[in-house]
Design a protein around this motif. Structure first.
Motif, short mmCIF file in Angstrom:
data_model
loop_
_atom_site.label_atom_id
_atom_site.label_comp_id
_atom_site.label_asym_id
_atom_site.label_seq_id
_atom_site.Cartn_x
_atom_site.Cartn_y
_atom_site.Cartn_z
N ILE A 157 0.96 -1.02 -0.16
CA ILE A 157 0.03 0.11 0.01
C ILE A 157 0.95 1.20 0.14
N ILE A 158 0.70 2.31 -0.99
CA ILE A 158 1.50 3.33 -1.05
C ILE A 158 1.41 4.30 0.01
N LEU A 159 2.45 4.53 0.99
CA LEU A 159 2.12 5.41 1.99
C LEU A 159 3.30 6.49 1.80
N SER A 160 3.22 7.51 2.89
CA SER A 160 4.12 8.49 2.82
C SER A 160 5.44 8.13 3.78
N ASP A 161 6.39 8.86 3.88
CA ASP A 161 7.58 8.67 4.69
C ASP A 161 6.91 8.82 6.17
N HIS A 162 7.50 8.15 7.05
CA HIS A 162 6.97 8.32 8.58
C HIS A 162 5.59 8.07 8.87
N PRO A 163 5.12 6.98 8.07
CA PRO A 163 3.82 6.66 8.74
C PRO A 163 3.59 6.34 9.92
N GLN A 164 2.61 6.54 10.73
CA GLN A 164 2.34 6.33 12.24
C GLN A 164 0.88 5.99 12.54
N VAL A 165 0.73 5.30 13.41
CA VAL A 165 -0.81 4.82 13.80
C VAL A 165 -1.21 6.00 14.94
N ALA A 166 -2.45 6.64 14.75
CA ALA A 166 -2.68 7.88 15.91
C ALA A 166 -2.83 7.28 17.23
N PRO A 167 -2.09 7.99 18.13
CA PRO A 167 -2.43 7.48 19.73
C PRO A 167 -3.75 7.42 20.05
N GLU A 168 -4.77 8.12 19.46
CA GLU A 168 -6.18 8.00 20.02
C GLU A 168 -6.69 6.61 19.65
N SER A 169 -6.08 6.05 18.52
CA SER A 169 -6.79 4.93 18.04
C SER A 169 -6.57 3.59 19.08
N PRO A 170 -7.87 3.12 19.54
CA PRO A 170 -7.66 2.11 20.53
C PRO A 170 -7.37 0.69 20.01
N GLY A 171 -7.47 0.36 18.92
CA GLY A 171 -7.32 -0.80 18.29
C GLY A 171 -7.70 -1.04 16.71
N ASP A 172 -7.29 -2.00 16.36
CA ASP A 172 -7.36 -2.07 14.69
C ASP A 172 -8.87 -2.55 14.36
N LEU A 173 -9.18 -1.66 13.28
CA LEU A 173 -10.75 -2.11 12.73
C LEU A 173 -10.53 -2.54 11.47
N HIS A 174 -9.24 -2.86 10.86
CA HIS A 174 -9.15 -3.59 9.71
C HIS A 174 -9.34 -2.74 8.33
N ASP A 175 -9.64 -1.43 8.83
CA ASP A 175 -10.05 -0.53 7.37
C ASP A 175 -9.41 0.85 7.81
N ALA A 176 -8.00 0.77 7.27
CA ALA A 176 -7.12 1.87 7.87
C ALA A 176 -7.52 3.27 6.87
N ALA A 177 -8.20 2.95 5.89
CA ALA A 177 -8.81 4.43 5.26
C ALA A 177 -9.97 5.06 5.67
N GLU A 178 -10.81 4.38 6.82
CA GLU A 178 -11.89 4.86 7.29
C GLU A 178 -11.46 5.58 8.72
N ILE A 179 -12.32 6.22 9.28
CA ILE A 179 -12.43 7.01 10.58
C ILE A 179 -13.07 6.27 11.50
N ASP A 180 -11.93 6.14 12.63
CA ASP A 180 -12.21 5.29 14.00
C ASP A 180 -13.57 5.76 14.53
N GLU A 181 -14.06 6.96 14.62
CA GLU A 181 -15.35 7.23 15.22
C GLU A 181 -16.47 6.84 14.58
N ILE A 182 -16.42 7.01 12.99
CA ILE A 182 -17.57 6.45 12.31
C ILE A 182 -17.71 5.00 12.28
N LEU A 183 -16.58 4.26 12.18
CA LEU A 183 -16.82 2.75 12.34
C LEU A 183 -17.26 2.15 13.81
N THR A 184 -16.87 2.98 14.84
CA THR A 184 -17.09 2.59 16.07
C THR A 184 -18.54 3.01 16.40
#
Length: 635
Positions: free
Chosen positions: A293-320
Motif C-alpha cells: 500500500i503506497i504510504l508517505s514517509d514516517h507513517p504512524q498510527v494515531a495514539p487516539e486509536s484504541p485498536g485495529d478496525l481492519h479498515d485503515a482508510a476509514e475514520i475510527d469514530e464513524i466505524l465505532t
C-alpha cells in the motif's frame, strides 16, 4: 518462525543507538495495520458482500497460476496479483562493519470448516449452548527475520526460505455436536537480499521475495488459489551502522540514484518519527517499511486509536458508532464469523466514554498563514499516511501571529482532499491523519483573521445600479462592518483579488477588504469552486481548464509524483482554511475519470504545480459540460 504479530524482540542490542530501535517499534504497529488491511470489513459479517471478496494487497501467488494468461506487468501497486515482490532502496554506510536486518511478513490462509456430528462439512452449526459456528477463511501471520553483514550482500547476496508449513487442527464443539477443522497448505517462498555499490559509502539494496510453490490446480478460481499464496506481503528494513534514503524526498546529491531504484508491487518509505525540523536537503532514516500500500514517509498510527478496525482508510469514530448500532443478530453473526471480529465488538461495547471522546478528532498543529510566499512553498493538503506541521518558507517580512480558533472549531478540516492513486484504501494508514488530542484554552479571535489566498480571483458581476449599496457586493469581498468604518465596495470593472492573511489592505477607495475568519459565520460565503479562477502566469484557470500536472520534485507525496507530466482537467478551485488555494483535477487518461468526477473525488494540486495547456483565454462558461461538482457534493 514466530506466528504472533505484535510480539517483538528488539532488533538492536541494548548498547546500540536507541533511535533505530524506536523506529522499529513504531513501524511494528504500522506494519500490523498493513498486514490486516481489509482482512474483515464493517459490518464484520460473513454474509456481507464486501467480506466475500478479500485479500487484495500484496498477494504473491504461484507463478504458474498468475501467468496462465501471460506475464504480469510490473508496477508499484500492490493491489495487483503477482508471484514476486521487489524492493530497491538506497542506504548509506560510512563504515565497513554495517549490518542489514530485515523481516519478511505475510498472512497464510487457513480454512475453518464446520463439520456436523457425522463429519460432513456444513456452512453453519448451532450448538446446545446457543452459539452459532460458521465456516470461514482465517489467516495465520508469518514472519522471517534475517541479519546479515553488508559486506556479504556485496559478495553475491543471500537467499533464505520464508515459506510456512501446512497442517490440520481440530476443535470439538460442545455437546459432541460436531467439530471445527482448520486446514492450511504448505507455502514455498524465498527471499533474496543483495547490494551493489554506487559510490563510496552509498549502496543500492535489493530485496526480492518470490512464491516458488506450484498451484494445486493451475486452473482453479482465485479463492481456491489463495490457499497457496502469501497475502499482504511486506518487508521491514533496519540495521546498524547505516541509514536509509527516502525515495520520496531524497537529498539532492542522491536524487539520481533514488530514481534508479526499481520497485515491483511494493513501495518503500522511511519509518520512525518524522524529523522535528527539516533542512530542505532531503530525508534519511534508520528504518524502512516496504508495503504493498503506497504510504508517505514516517507513517504512524494515531495514539487516539484504541485498536485495529481492519479498515485503515476509514475514520475510527464513524466505524465505532456504526458498529455500536449493529443489531443483536448482526453482532451474533459477526462474533461467529471470526475471533478478530468478536474482539472488535467486545472493544466497542465496553469502550469508556473518555476513550470514545478522543476519537472525535484533534488538531496536531494550526500554524499561522503567513505571506503569499510562505503559502506558495507550503505542503499540499491531502489524505496522507502521516501528518505534521505544515511546511512553510521564510517570508519576505515577519508575519503577525494568527489567533487560535475557538474550541468548537477543533475538528474542522480543510476543504481540499486528495485521493490516493491506487484503488485500495491504503495509501494511507488510518491514523496517519489524526492527531494528539489537546484541549487548549483559546482566546476569542478577532473579526477577521484569515483570508483566502491572494492568487484566487472571482468573476464578480457588475452591480445593477451605481447607487447600489456597498452590502450588495459579493460576500467573498465583504469585511465585518463597524460603526466607525463602513464596508467599501470593490470596483465592478475587474475581478477582485482577495487579500492575503495578515496583510492590511491598502489605503484609498480601491482598497480590498479582508474576509471574515474561516471559523466565523460567513467565512465561506461567495466562494464558488465551479466559477472561481486562479491566475497561473497570465492564464486564469478554473473549472474546465486543461492543465499539465507538474508536482514538486521535493516535498510532494508519492501519489502526486506518479502523475508528473499527465494532462488533466480542472474541476474546481478550492480554498483551504489556511488561506491557500488548491485545484481539484481529474486525470484525462484515467479510465475512471468520469466516475471520479460524478462522485466528487479528485486529485488536488497547488497552482504552481500545474501548467496551463491553453495559453490564452478564459475557462469555459459554467455548465453541465464541465461542472462535475454539482452532480454530487464533495465527500
Amino acid at each position: 518462525m514466530p506466528d504472533q504479530v505484535g510480539v517483538r524482540e528488539p532488533l538492536l542490542t541494548e548498547d546500540a543507538d536507541a533511535a533505530p530501535e524506536r523506529a522499529f517499534e513504531q513501524l511494528g504497529a504500522v506494519a500490523d495495520a498493513v498486514l490486516y488491511e481489509g482482512y474483515l470489513l464493517y459490518p464484520y459479517r460473513r454474509s456481507s458482500p464486501k467480506n466475500r471478496v478479500r485479500w487484495q494487497f500484496g498477494v504473491l501467488l504461484p507463478r504458474d497460476w498468475v501467468e496462465r494468461f501471460g506475464p504480469v506487468a510490473p508496477g508499484i501497486s500492490g493491489s495487483a496479483d503477482s508471484w514476486y515482490q521487489q524492493t530497491e532502496c538506497l542506504l548509506r554506510a560510512p563504515k565497513d562493519d554495517a549490518v542489514v536486518r530485515l523481516r519478511v511478513r505475510y498472512l497464510q490462509m487457513q480454512h475453518k470448516q464446520v463439520e456436523d456430528v457425522d463429519g460432513s462439512p456444513v456452512e453453519s452449526l448451532r450448538t446446545a449452548d446457543g452459539a452459532t459456528h460458521l465456516s470461514f477463511d482465517e489467516a495465520i501471520p508469518r514472519e522471517t527475520e534475517l541479519t546479515v553483514p553488508l559486506a556479504e550482500l556485496l559478495d553475491g547476496g543471500r537467499t533464505v526460505d520464508v515459506g510456512a508449513p501446512g497442517g490440520d487442527e481440530y476443535e470439538p464443539l460442545p455437546g459432541d455436536a460436531g467439530r471445527i477443522a482448520r486446514r492450511h497448505r504448505e507455502l514455498r517462498a524465498a527471499t533474496t537480499v543483495a547490494a551493489e555499490p554506487l559510490a563510496p559509502g552509498l549502496f543500492r539494496l535489493r530485496v526480492r521475495t518470490e512464491n516458488t510453490g506450484r498451484p494445486a490446480d493451475p486452473g482453479a478460481c482465485r479463492n481456491e488459489a489463495l490457499r497457496d499464496a502469501l497475502i499482504a506481503t511486506h518487508t521491514v528494513l533496519g540495521g546498524e551502522g547505516l541509514e536509509f534514503v527516502s525515495l520520496i524526498d531524497p537529498p539532492t546529491a542522491l536524487a539520481e540514484g533514488a530514481r534508479g531504484c526499481h520497485n515491483a508491487f511494493t513501495f518503500p518509505v522511511l519509518g520512525g518519527a518524522p524529523p522535528k525540523s527539516a533542512d530542505g536537503e532531503g530525508e534519511t532514516g534508520p528504518a524502512m517499511l516496504s508495503a504493498p500500500i503506497i504510504l508517505s514517509d514516517h507513517p504512524q498510527v494515531a495514539p487516539e486509536s484504541p485498536g485495529d478496525l481492519h479498515d485503515a482508510a476509514e475514520i475510527d469514530e464513524i466505524l465505532t458508532l456504526r458498529t455500536m448500532l449493529l443489531t443483536d443478530a448482526e453482532k451474533a453473526e459477526a462474533r461467529a464469523t471470526d475471533p478478530r471480529a468478536a474482539r472488535i465488538l467486545d472493544r466497542v461495547d465496553s469502550m469508556p466514554r473518555e476513550v470514545f471522546e478522543r476519537l472525535h478528532g484533534a488538531i496536531r498543529s494550526l500554524t499561522p498563514a503567513a505571506s503569499s510566499a510562505s503559502r506558495t512553498s507550503g505542503r499540499s493538503t491531502g489524505t496522507r499516511a502521516s501528518t505534521g506541521t505544515r511546511a512553510s518558507a521564510e517570508a519576505d517580512r515577519p508575519a503577525a501571529p494568527a489567533p487560535e480558533p475557538p474550541a468548537e472549531a477543533r475538528s474542522a478540516a480543510p476543504q481540499a482532499r486528495r485521493e490516493t492513486l491506487t484503488p485500495e484504501p491504503g495509501a494511507a494508514i488510518r491514523a496517519a491523519a489524526t492527531a494528539a488530542h489537546q484541549e487548549p484554552s483559546v482566546p476569542e479571535p478577532p473579526a477577521a483573521a484569515h483570508s483566502a489566498g491572494p492568487e484566487a480571483q472571482h468573476r464578480t458581476p457588475a452591480p445593477d445600479s451605481a447607487t447600489k449599496a456597498p452590502a450588495a457586493a459579493p460576500a467573498a469581498h465583504r469585511e465585518t462592518p463597524t460603526p466607525e468604518q463602513p464596508t467599501p465596495a470593490p470596483p465592478a470593472s475587474a475581478p477582485v483579488a482577495l487579500v492575503a492573511p495578515h496583510e492590511p489592505p491598502a489605503s484609498g477607495p480601491t482598497a480590498t477588504p479582508q474576509r471574515p475568519a474561516w471559523w466565523q459565520e460567513g467565512g465561506d460565503e461567495g466562494l464558488s469552486p465551479t466559477t472561481d479562477t486562479v491566475l497561473v502566469g497570465d492564464v486564469p484557470l478554473g473549472a474546465g481548464s486543461p492543465v499539465l500536472l507538474r508536482p514538486r520534485t521535493r516535498g510532494a507525496d508519492a501519489q502526486d509524483m506518479f502523475l508528473d507530466g499527465r494532462s488533466a482537467t480542472v474541476a474546481g478551485v478550492f480554498h483551504d482554511v489556511d488561506g491557500s488555494v488548491r485545484l481539484a483535477v481529474t486525470v484525462d487518461d484515467d479510465p475512471a475519470a468520469e466516475l471520479h468526477g460524478w462522485y466528487g473525488r479528485f486529485h488536488y494540486f497547488r497552482p504552481d504545480e500545474v501548467e496551463p495547456l491553453a495559453t490564452t483565454g478564459t475557462p469555459a462558461a459554467p455548465g453541465r459540460d464541465h461542472d462535475r461538482l454539482r452532480r454530487r457534493p464533495q465527500r
